[in-house]
Design a protein around this motif. Structure first.
Motif, short mmCIF file in Angstrom:
data_model
loop_
_atom_site.label_atom_id
_atom_site.label_comp_id
_atom_site.label_asym_id
_atom_site.label_seq_id
_atom_site.Cartn_x
_atom_site.Cartn_y
_atom_site.Cartn_z
N LEU A 193 -52.23 -48.44 23.69
CA LEU A 193 -50.80 -48.25 24.00
C LEU A 193 -50.27 -46.99 23.31
O LEU A 193 -49.60 -46.17 23.95
N ILE A 194 -50.57 -46.84 22.04
CA ILE A 194 -50.08 -45.68 21.29
C ILE A 194 -50.72 -44.40 21.81
O ILE A 194 -50.05 -43.37 21.97
N ALA A 195 -52.03 -44.46 22.10
CA ALA A 195 -52.71 -43.27 22.64
C ALA A 195 -52.14 -42.88 24.00
O ALA A 195 -51.99 -41.69 24.31
N THR A 196 -51.81 -43.87 24.82
CA THR A 196 -51.23 -43.59 26.14
C THR A 196 -49.85 -42.97 26.00
O THR A 196 -49.50 -42.03 26.73
N ASN A 197 -49.07 -43.47 25.07
CA ASN A 197 -47.75 -42.88 24.85
C ASN A 197 -47.87 -41.42 24.40
O ASN A 197 -47.12 -40.55 24.87
N ASP A 198 -48.81 -41.13 23.52
CA ASP A 198 -49.04 -39.75 23.09
C ASP A 198 -49.42 -38.87 24.28
O ASP A 198 -48.99 -37.72 24.39
N PHE A 199 -50.26 -39.43 25.16
CA PHE A 199 -50.68 -38.70 26.36
C PHE A 199 -49.48 -38.41 27.26
O PHE A 199 -49.33 -37.29 27.78
N LEU A 200 -48.59 -39.38 27.42
CA LEU A 200 -47.43 -39.21 28.30
C LEU A 200 -46.39 -38.27 27.71
O LEU A 200 -45.57 -37.71 28.46
N LYS A 201 -46.40 -38.08 26.43
CA LYS A 201 -45.46 -37.14 25.81
C LYS A 201 -45.92 -35.69 25.99
O LYS A 201 -45.17 -34.76 25.73
N GLN A 202 -47.15 -35.52 26.47
CA GLN A 202 -47.65 -34.20 26.82
C GLN A 202 -47.61 -34.01 28.32
O GLN A 202 -47.53 -34.98 29.08
N GLY A 203 -47.67 -32.78 28.76
CA GLY A 203 -47.74 -32.50 30.19
C GLY A 203 -49.18 -32.21 30.61
O GLY A 203 -50.10 -32.18 29.80
N GLU A 204 -49.35 -31.99 31.91
CA GLU A 204 -50.69 -31.69 32.44
C GLU A 204 -50.56 -30.71 33.60
O GLU A 204 -49.70 -30.90 34.47
N ILE A 205 -51.38 -29.69 33.58
CA ILE A 205 -51.40 -28.69 34.64
C ILE A 205 -52.70 -28.85 35.41
O ILE A 205 -53.78 -28.74 34.84
N LYS A 206 -52.60 -29.14 36.71
CA LYS A 206 -53.77 -29.31 37.56
C LYS A 206 -53.76 -28.22 38.62
O LYS A 206 -52.69 -27.83 39.10
N PHE A 207 -54.94 -27.77 39.01
CA PHE A 207 -54.95 -26.68 39.98
C PHE A 207 -56.26 -26.65 40.75
O PHE A 207 -57.33 -27.01 40.25
N SER A 208 -56.16 -26.21 42.00
CA SER A 208 -57.33 -25.97 42.85
C SER A 208 -57.82 -24.55 42.56
O SER A 208 -57.17 -23.79 41.83
N PRO A 209 -58.97 -24.14 43.11
CA PRO A 209 -59.41 -22.75 42.92
C PRO A 209 -58.36 -21.73 43.36
O PRO A 209 -58.15 -20.71 42.70
N GLN A 210 -57.68 -22.02 44.46
CA GLN A 210 -56.62 -21.12 44.92
C GLN A 210 -55.45 -21.09 43.93
O GLN A 210 -54.86 -20.04 43.66
N GLY A 211 -55.14 -22.28 43.38
CA GLY A 211 -54.09 -22.35 42.39
C GLY A 211 -54.44 -21.60 41.12
O GLY A 211 -53.58 -20.97 40.50
N LYS A 212 -55.71 -21.63 40.74
CA LYS A 212 -56.14 -20.91 39.54
C LYS A 212 -55.95 -19.40 39.71
O LYS A 212 -55.51 -18.71 38.79
N ILE A 213 -56.30 -18.90 40.88
CA ILE A 213 -56.12 -17.47 41.14
C ILE A 213 -54.65 -17.09 40.98
O ILE A 213 -54.31 -16.06 40.38
N PHE A 214 -53.77 -17.96 41.48
CA PHE A 214 -52.34 -17.69 41.36
C PHE A 214 -51.89 -17.75 39.90
O PHE A 214 -51.16 -16.88 39.43
N LEU A 215 -52.36 -18.77 39.16
CA LEU A 215 -51.95 -18.92 37.77
C LEU A 215 -52.51 -17.84 36.86
O LEU A 215 -51.93 -17.54 35.81
N ASP A 216 -53.64 -17.25 37.26
CA ASP A 216 -54.25 -16.21 36.44
C ASP A 216 -53.36 -14.98 36.30
O ASP A 216 -53.61 -14.13 35.44
N GLN A 217 -52.33 -14.91 37.14
CA GLN A 217 -51.38 -13.80 36.98
C GLN A 217 -50.54 -13.96 35.72
O GLN A 217 -49.93 -13.01 35.25
N PHE A 218 -50.52 -15.17 35.19
CA PHE A 218 -49.66 -15.46 34.04
C PHE A 218 -50.53 -15.93 32.89
O PHE A 218 -51.69 -16.28 33.06
#
Length: 233
Positions: A193-218
């Motif tokens: 429960l505590i580990a899950t709460n810690d996980f939820l207090k963080q964000g997550e960035i997911k991306f496809s190969p196409q998305g990675k190319i776009f994000l690599d600009q930043f």
């Protein structure tokens, strides 16, 4: 698909960088999806401390948030109440629901075998009592506190029992406060429960190969962990 666990400031930066892309918001996943050429390329799971404002395509800080996390597996469950992101109350529930020789729950056995013997009836009654106890605990929290969000991790097999208790839950399946906990929880103990709460207090960035190319600009110097993720995103 790859994903990165990321802090709040990094999530804010990425949203600002990609705000001109087409998007949709899935409130039941706390997730904003961004599209490139009509294909989902980037998905941002927001930390609990952020919410998404659809009209402006902007994220908003939550100054104060009360929520419960409900994590259920056959024979064990945990319900936790969190005030302003910190655990204030929790309870672990256990029940004799699993057939020892077969290693599967009595509910799954009944779906395939039909009638049950004395031992099976005991397990079935323990199952019903198990969910009544969970419902009772949830109702206590709703009576005592304002609840802004409801995080749930529960298999599809057990969902009818979760919502079908004699003591009704103080919300239904369509409640807009509900979100699915985006993490597999094998054993919902207090530690989980505590580990899950810690996980939820963080964000997550997911991306496809196409998305990675776009994000690599930043740049994204705040990513703390990367992984391959084959789940539906």
């Amino acid at each position: 698909m790859k994903s990165y666990i990321s802090d709040i400031q990094s999530i804010k930066k990425v949203i600002n960088d990609i705000k001109n892309l087409d998007f949709e918001y899935e409130s039941n996943k706390l997730q904003v999806n961004y599209f490139i050429e009509n294909e989902k390329a980037i998905a941002l799971r927001l930390p609990l401390s952020l919410t998404f404002d659809m009209p402006t395509n902007q994220i908003v800080d939550c100054d104060y948030l009360n929520y419960i996390l409900v994590m259920i597996r056959s024979g064990i469950a945990t319900v936790g109440f969190f005030e302003n992101f910190e655990n204030q109350k929790h309870k672990v529930f256990r029940a004799y629901m699993v057939r020892k020789k077969q290693g599967k729950s009595q509910i799954k056995h009944l779906k395939t075998k039909g009638k049950s013997r004395a031992g099976s009836r005991v397990r079935l009654q323990e199952t019903l009592d198990f969910f009544e106890d969970i419902s009772g605990r949830i109702n206590e929290h709703f009576e005592a506190f304002r609840i802004d969000k409801i995080g749930i991790s529960c298999s599809e097999t057990l969902i009818p029992y979760f919502y079908g208790t004699k003591l009704s839950l103080p919300f239904d399946k369509q409640d807009q406060r509900i979100f699915k906990i985006p993490k597999h929880i094998q054993n919902p103990t207090y530690e989980a429960l505590i580990a899950t709460n810690d996980f939820l207090k963080q964000g997550e960035i997911k991306f496809s190969p196409q998305g990675k190319i776009f994000l690599d600009q930043f740049t994204n110097d705040s990513a703390t962990e990367s992984k391959d993720d084959q789940d539906d995103w």
